[in-house]
Design a protein around this motif. Structure first.
Motif, mmCIF file in Angstrom:
data_model
loop_
_atom_site.group_PDB
_atom_site.id
_atom_site.type_symbol
_atom_site.label_atom_id
_atom_site.label_comp_id
_atom_site.label_asym_id
_atom_site.label_seq_id
_atom_site.Cartn_x
_atom_site.Cartn_y
_atom_site.Cartn_z
ATOM 1 N N GLY A 16 -6.743 32.550 24.711
ATOM 2 C CA GLY A 16 -6.159 33.760 24.126
ATOM 3 C C GLY A 16 -5.486 33.449 22.795
ATOM 4 N N GLY A 57 -5.167 35.826 19.444
ATOM 5 C CA GLY A 57 -4.361 37.051 19.422
ATOM 6 C C GLY A 57 -3.195 36.943 18.450
ATOM 7 N N GLY A 72 -0.993 33.730 19.168
ATOM 8 C CA GLY A 72 -1.828 32.542 18.959
ATOM 9 C C GLY A 72 -2.178 32.319 17.494
ATOM 10 N N PHE A 118 -12.157 37.125 21.407
ATOM 11 C CA PHE A 118 -12.047 37.623 20.020
ATOM 12 C C PHE A 118 -12.105 39.147 19.936
ATOM 13 C CE2 PHE A 118 -13.254 33.222 19.896
ATOM 14 C CZ PHE A 118 -12.348 32.710 18.993
ATOM 15 N N ASP A 141 -15.290 34.053 28.055
ATOM 16 C CA ASP A 141 -14.305 34.588 28.987
ATOM 17 C C ASP A 141 -13.705 33.405 29.750
ATOM 18 O OD1 ASP A 141 -13.049 35.747 31.302
ATOM 19 O OD2 ASP A 141 -14.186 37.568 30.883
ATOM 20 N N LEU A 142 -12.404 33.438 30.011
ATOM 21 C CA LEU A 142 -11.759 32.320 30.704
ATOM 22 C C LEU A 142 -12.366 32.077 32.075
ATOM 23 C CD1 LEU A 142 -8.043 33.084 29.787
ATOM 24 C CD2 LEU A 142 -9.747 31.722 28.565
ATOM 25 N N LEU A 184 -2.431 32.387 26.666
ATOM 26 C CA LEU A 184 -1.874 33.494 25.864
ATOM 27 C C LEU A 184 -2.792 34.709 25.926
ATOM 28 C CD1 LEU A 184 -0.839 31.698 22.505
ATOM 29 C CD2 LEU A 184 0.579 32.185 24.456
ATOM 30 N N ALA A 185 -3.623 34.764 26.959
ATOM 31 C CA ALA A 185 -4.656 35.815 27.015
ATOM 32 C C ALA A 185 -4.162 37.004 27.841
ATOM 33 C CB ALA A 185 -5.941 35.222 27.586
ATOM 34 N N LEU A 194 -4.205 41.337 29.015
ATOM 35 C CA LEU A 194 -3.924 42.661 28.427
ATOM 36 C C LEU A 194 -2.431 42.656 28.097
ATOM 37 C CD1 LEU A 194 -6.710 43.220 29.556
ATOM 38 C CD2 LEU A 194 -5.833 45.291 30.616
ATOM 39 N N SER A 239 4.588 34.233 29.853
ATOM 40 C CA SER A 239 5.155 35.286 30.695
ATOM 41 C C SER A 239 5.917 36.272 29.812
ATOM 42 C CB SER A 239 6.054 34.668 31.770
ATOM 43 O OG SER A 239 6.412 35.653 32.710
ATOM 44 N N SER A 240 6.641 37.168 30.434
ATOM 45 C CA SER A 240 7.275 38.233 29.663
ATOM 46 C C SER A 240 8.586 38.638 30.335
ATOM 47 C CB SER A 240 6.320 39.433 29.627
ATOM 48 O OG SER A 240 7.004 40.581 29.191
ATOM 49 N N GLY A 292 10.732 37.716 25.049
ATOM 50 C CA GLY A 292 11.151 39.066 24.684
ATOM 51 C C GLY A 292 10.043 39.701 23.857
ATOM 52 N N VAL A 310 7.960 40.416 20.937
ATOM 53 C CA VAL A 310 7.758 39.629 19.717
ATOM 54 C C VAL A 310 7.572 40.580 18.536
ATOM 55 C CG1 VAL A 310 6.424 37.752 18.686
ATOM 56 C CG2 VAL A 310 6.632 37.888 21.175
ATOM 57 N N ARG A 339 -3.159 37.851 12.774
ATOM 58 C CA ARG A 339 -3.741 38.910 13.623
ATOM 59 C C ARG A 339 -2.585 39.869 13.875
ATOM 60 N NH1 ARG A 339 -3.632 41.939 18.760
ATOM 61 N NH2 ARG A 339 -4.240 43.614 17.390
ATOM 62 N N LEU A 382 4.350 46.931 18.341
ATOM 63 C CA LEU A 382 5.488 46.215 18.913
ATOM 64 C C LEU A 382 6.753 46.715 18.220
ATOM 65 C CD1 LEU A 382 3.704 42.789 18.697
ATOM 66 C CD2 LEU A 382 4.378 43.872 20.850
HETATM 67 N N1 NAD Z 1 3.425 40.192 21.973
HETATM 68 C C1 NAD Z 1 4.509 40.289 22.723
HETATM 69 O O1 NAD Z 1 5.506 40.936 22.363
HETATM 70 C C2 NAD Z 1 4.557 39.582 24.061
HETATM 71 C C3 NAD Z 1 5.775 39.548 24.780
HETATM 72 C C4 NAD Z 1 5.809 38.911 26.014
HETATM 73 C C5 NAD Z 1 4.663 38.323 26.523
HETATM 74 N N2 NAD Z 1 3.492 38.381 25.816
HETATM 75 C C6 NAD Z 1 2.299 37.730 26.379
HETATM 76 O O2 NAD Z 1 1.886 36.744 25.428
HETATM 77 C C7 NAD Z 1 0.467 36.637 25.390
HETATM 78 C C8 NAD Z 1 -0.025 36.801 23.958
HETATM 79 O O3 NAD Z 1 0.375 38.068 23.430
HETATM 80 P P1 NAD Z 1 -0.287 38.619 22.090
HETATM 81 O O4 NAD Z 1 0.605 39.674 21.572
HETATM 82 O O5 NAD Z 1 -0.675 37.475 21.242
HETATM 83 O O6 NAD Z 1 -1.613 39.292 22.688
HETATM 84 P P2 NAD Z 1 -2.952 39.804 21.948
HETATM 85 O O7 NAD Z 1 -3.367 41.033 22.679
HETATM 86 O O8 NAD Z 1 -2.748 39.884 20.470
HETATM 87 O O9 NAD Z 1 -4.009 38.639 22.231
HETATM 88 C C9 NAD Z 1 -4.601 38.383 23.472
HETATM 89 C C10 NAD Z 1 -5.868 37.556 23.198
HETATM 90 O O10 NAD Z 1 -6.441 37.197 24.473
HETATM 91 C C11 NAD Z 1 -7.853 37.348 24.399
HETATM 92 N N3 NAD Z 1 -8.328 37.538 25.780
HETATM 93 C C12 NAD Z 1 -7.888 38.477 26.674
HETATM 94 N N4 NAD Z 1 -8.491 38.316 27.858
HETATM 95 C C13 NAD Z 1 -9.341 37.234 27.733
HETATM 96 C C14 NAD Z 1 -10.217 36.557 28.618
HETATM 97 N N5 NAD Z 1 -10.390 36.956 29.889
HETATM 98 N N6 NAD Z 1 -10.920 35.488 28.149
HETATM 99 C C15 NAD Z 1 -10.756 35.063 26.858
HETATM 100 N N7 NAD Z 1 -9.922 35.673 25.971
HETATM 101 C C16 NAD Z 1 -9.220 36.739 26.407
HETATM 102 C C17 NAD Z 1 -8.075 38.536 23.463
HETATM 103 O O11 NAD Z 1 -9.366 38.495 22.862
HETATM 104 C C18 NAD Z 1 -6.945 38.330 22.428
HETATM 105 O O12 NAD Z 1 -7.397 37.564 21.327
HETATM 106 C C19 NAD Z 1 -0.056 37.700 26.371
HETATM 107 O O13 NAD Z 1 -0.312 37.066 27.606
HETATM 108 C C20 NAD Z 1 1.113 38.665 26.507
HETATM 109 O O14 NAD Z 1 1.112 39.309 27.773
HETATM 110 C C21 NAD Z 1 3.427 38.984 24.595
#
Ligand code: NAD
Length: 331
Positions: free
Chosen positions: A7, A10, A13, A33, A49-50, A67-68, A70, A110-111, A162, A164, A170, A175
């Motif tokens: 992931g 994203g 990442g 992607f 896919d993972l 980091l993958a 929804l 985690s979150s 928290g 982000v 990307r 948010l």
């Molecule tokens: N952004 C935030 O504020 C926040 C806060 C707390 C936790 N998180 C967690 O942190 C992680 C990263 O967040 P983000 O904002 O970068 O998310 P994002 O949605 O920008 O990115 C997620 C990435 O995971 C990939 N992905 C999803 N499912 C997949 C799979 N089965 N196989 C391969 N790739 C897959 C997507 O293509 C995407 O590039 C997530 O797990 C999210 O739940 C995010």
């Protein structure tokens, strides 16, 4: 050290991976992607896919980061089945094969959303968690599953982040601070859904440092850690966004305050991350806004659907459902 960031293409990442390369790590990214590829050219790409990865694919890595999934409530509610598969089952499966492949450490995104609705108390990691909505429940399921795999030879670290905010190659404008900033710039207004609600805010630069501290922590450390730059009410966040934009850009902004009910309300203690991981946040709401102002020329096409996870995800889901059955099954 070889690191696989699942992931990693994203929002988080795409900011983290360049920093890992800068520190001399050898980094591969496994990703579908959904939001394109904004990574440096020297990153190894695993476009899968993972669930298609096997333990043998992970044997070459010292650490695996998840980091993958929804990554917000609208996506989770749009496809509840995929929410539980990608947020709960996927991190558990990847952790299981990482341990079988003798990877030394697994880090799970985690979150703080696992805390659900709390009554204005500071929550540390030992307090009971109680989410009542699909995203928070699935993140908690993922966390509980991966922590089960920790032992003396396999470290597992869960970072309860928290919300982000800040610029990433990307970009996301769905948010809290990023959204307020976008409407401030586009419409001259800062919108507040509920000024009383508490949220831990995490600057993207502090988020990146939290992952680096986790990667570089003593190998014997496992555990769950809250990470945030600060706790604020949404009303205070809006005032800080408004004041910073007005001061930095010399504009005047309006404020639109509503009182919409929310299922989330929490503030967290980061003492454990400070004491065990040496994580010390260096950013504030004001510095996040200044970071957004500095990077504005790279992302001021505000309505680009790629900046909004739910828009991309709805489109992907519609495309899949329109494909003929033979194309989906690969026959
Ligand atoms: N952004 C935030 O504020 C926040 C806060 C707390 C936790 N998180 C967690 O942190 C992680 C990263 O967040 P983000 O904002 O970068 O998310 P994002 O949605 O920008 O990115 C997620 C990435 O995971 C990939 N992905 C999803 N499912 C997949 C799979 N089965 N196989 C391969 N790739 C897959 C997507 O293509 C995407 O590039 C997530 O797990 C999210 O739940 C995010």
């Amino acid at each position: 050290m070889r690191v696989l960031v699942a992931g990693g293409a994203g929002y988080v990442g795409s900011a983290l991976v360049p920093k890992l390369l800068e520190r001399g790590y050898d980094v591969d990214v496994a990703d579908l992607f959904w939001f394109g590829n904004h990574l440096p050219a020297e990153v190894g790409i695993v476009n899968r896919d993972l669930f298609d990865l096997q333990a043998s694919d992970l044997e070459k890595y010292d650490q695996v980061l998840f980091l993958a999934g929804l990554s917000n409530d609208p996506m989770a509610e749009f496809s509840p089945s995929k929410n539980f598969i990608f947020n709960a089952a996927a991190p558990a499966y990847l952790c299981y094969i990482a341990r079988r492949a003798r990877v030394r450490r697994y880090i799970y995104a985690s979150s703080c959303s696992v805390y659900g609705y709390t009554e204005n108390e500071l929550f540390d990691e030992d307090r009971p968690v109680s989410s009542h909505y699909p995203y928070g429940i699935s993140k908690l399921q993922g966390e509980r599953a991966v922590m089960q795999f920790a032992d003396d030879d396999f470290s597992v670290i869960a970072l309860r982040k928290g919300t982000v905010s800040g610029y990433s190659p990307r970009m996301r404008f769905d948010l809290i601070i990023n959204t307020m900033f976008k409407t401030a710039m586009k419409e001259g207004i800062v919108r507040v859904s509920n000024p009383a609600i508490w949220r831990p805010i995490l600057s993207i630069e502090d988020a990146v440092m939290a992952y680096i501290r986790a990667i570089e922590a003593n190998e014997r450390i496992s555990g769950i850690f809250n990470v945030a730059s600060g706790n604020h009410t949404v009303g205070e966040v809006a005032d800080l966004v408004r004041n910073t934009v007005e001061e930095e850009l010399g504009t005047r902004l309006a404020l639109d305050i509503k009182h919409v009910k929310d299922v989330r309300n929490y503030k967290v203690s980061i003492e454990r991350a400070k004491n065990v991981l040496s994580f010390h946040p260096h950013h504030s709401v004001r510095s996040i806004v200044r970071n957004l102002i500095d990077n504005m020329p790279k992302c001021n096409d505000w309505d680009n659907p790629n900046y909004y996870n739910i828009r991309v995800f709805e489109h992907l889901e519609e495309t899949v459902s329109r494909e003929p059955a033979s194309a989906v099954s690969g026959d």
